[in-house]
Design an enzyme around this catalytic site. Structure first.
Site, PDB file in Angstrom:
ATOM      1  N   GLN A  75     -38.644 -46.343  21.582  1.00 53.85           N
ATOM      2  CA  GLN A  75     -39.468 -45.458  20.628  1.00 53.85           C
ATOM      3  C   GLN A  75     -40.207 -46.317  19.696  1.00 53.85           C
ATOM      4  O   GLN A  75     -40.372 -45.825  18.479  1.00 53.85           O
ATOM      5  CB  GLN A  75     -38.965 -44.237  20.189  1.00 53.85           C
ATOM      6  CG  GLN A  75     -38.716 -43.282  21.656  1.00 53.85           C
ATOM      7  CD  GLN A  75     -39.990 -42.756  21.929  1.00 53.85           C
ATOM      8  OE1 GLN A  75     -40.926 -42.645  21.229  1.00 53.85           O
ATOM      9  NE2 GLN A  75     -40.187 -41.885  23.038  1.00 53.85           N
ATOM     10  N   SER A  76     -40.535 -47.682  19.711  1.00 59.21           N
ATOM     11  CA  SER A  76     -40.905 -48.482  18.578  1.00 59.21           C
ATOM     12  C   SER A  76     -42.287 -47.926  18.106  1.00 59.21           C
ATOM     13  O   SER A  76     -43.268 -47.577  18.856  1.00 59.21           O
ATOM     14  CB  SER A  76     -40.942 -49.938  18.969  1.00 59.21           C
ATOM     15  OG  SER A  76     -41.727 -50.386  18.060  1.00 59.21           O
TER      16      SER A  76
END
Ligand SMILES: *Cc1c(COP(=O)(O)O)cnc(C)c1O
Length: 332
Positions: A75-76
């Protein structure tokens, strides 16, 4: 500091607003709390990586790259902003995604930033946690070269001296806003992860002769490790900018007591902070970085470590796209 000698592309809407938060301030009954809206940098739902990417992408274009390679957690936010910037500049984007969560849900693996990365058409490859990503990115770079392309590697979070220039610039912007708005600020609070934001701020302030304290709330490493990481990057960045020795080791302060069980793992205090800011101020924070840093700031007010009469600026580093990946874990 001669920021203008470094290659740069325009990606961000600058300056981002500096706003007072009257309802949060009243609710907590402590210091006046301001927010620096780097969630409004304007690229693909915004966030702090956009400022850094102005310089990273500037260097990539100067070197004639046609493909950027980068790495991040699933989920960067950094990956999402890099993927969007690559589209805007007509570059290909190769992404190495690290699974750092113990039991990721289906929604975590497909929603939020992952969904946006797919819209941007980034080439996504998942790797197990603990992979040697420097080596893995070099390997991808070699493949790009073998295919006749021209690769440029952007480290995780764009946290090298080039990327940190984005936050040197932010510090300069903040000092100008404080002066315009006639504000005497006591502390700047930020989340600190791959360290470029914290390091860039430190160099930007000290390089401008400001001794304003910066408090970084960590999201993964213990405080001593995080402080060293920030300090080392600040020294490298200061050297590159020609302001060597402007940052002292004592300038770098991190509090890593609000991480909970690990990077990206939700905590009750993060949950409370995210809901509090949404319902009092209509603002969206994120579960991994800014929500945990907010939880730290709120606790400092409750403990009387930040007090009435002070003025605190919270740097909102963005990340709200990541909220969707936590739709089934956040308690509302
Ligand atoms: C990456 C990120 C941070 C941390 O910034 P670093 O420069 O990596 O320390 C904070 N908040 C959000 C929302 C981020 O995406």
């Amino acid at each position: 500091m001669r920021l203008s000698i470094f290659p740069r592309v325009t990606l961000a809407h600058l300056p981002t607003p500096l706003e007072f938060l009257p309802r949060l301030t009243e609710y907590l009954g402590g210091p006046d709390i301001y927010v620096k809206r780097d969630d409004c940098t304007g690229l693909a739902t915004g966030g702090n990586k956009t400022r850094k990417l102005e310089f990273s992408m500037g260097e990539a274009l100067q070197q004639g790259a046609d493909t950027v390679i980068t790495v991040g957690a699933i989920q960067s936010n950094h990956v999402r902003q890099t993927a969007a910037a690559a589209c805007k500049l007509g570059l290909k984007c190769e992404v190495l995604l690290e699974n750092r969560i113990s039991e990721p849900s289906e929604i975590y693996k497909t929603s939020g930033n992952v969904f946006l990365n797919r819209i941007f058409g980034a080439a996504l490859t998942e790797y197990p946690g603990g992979t040697d990503f420097d080596a893995a990115m070099e390997k991808v770079a070699q493949q790009v070269l073998d295919g006749g392309g021209s690769p440029y590697i952007i480290p995780g979070g764009a946290s090298n001296p080039v990327g940190a220039l984005g936050y040197v610039n932010c510090a300069i912007e903040l000092l100008q806003q404080f002066s315009e708005q006639k504000l005497k600020i006591d502390t700047i609070v930020t989340a600190t992860g791959s360290a470029g934001t914290h390091a860039g701020l430190a160099v930007g302030l000290r390089g401008s002769d400001s001794d304003l304290p910066i408090l970084g709330f960590g999201v993964n490493a213990p405080a001593d490790v995080q402080e060293e990481r920030v300090y080392d990057l600040a020294v490298e960045t200061a050297n590159m900018l020609g302001v060597a020795d402007c940052v002292e080791r004592e300038d770098i302060v991190a509090d890593c007591n609000y991480i909970g069980s690990g990077y990206g793992e939700p905590t009750d205090s993060m949950n409370e902070a995210v809901v509090m800011l949404a319902r009092l101020e209509g603002l969206l924070f994120d579960p991994v970085y800014s929500g945990k840093a907010l939880a730290g700031m709120i606790d400092y007010v409750r403990q009387g470590r930040f007090t009435k009469g002070q003025k605190i600026v919270f740097l909102h580093t963005g990340g709200s796209a990541g909220l969707f990946a936590y739709a089934d874990t956040l308690q509302l």
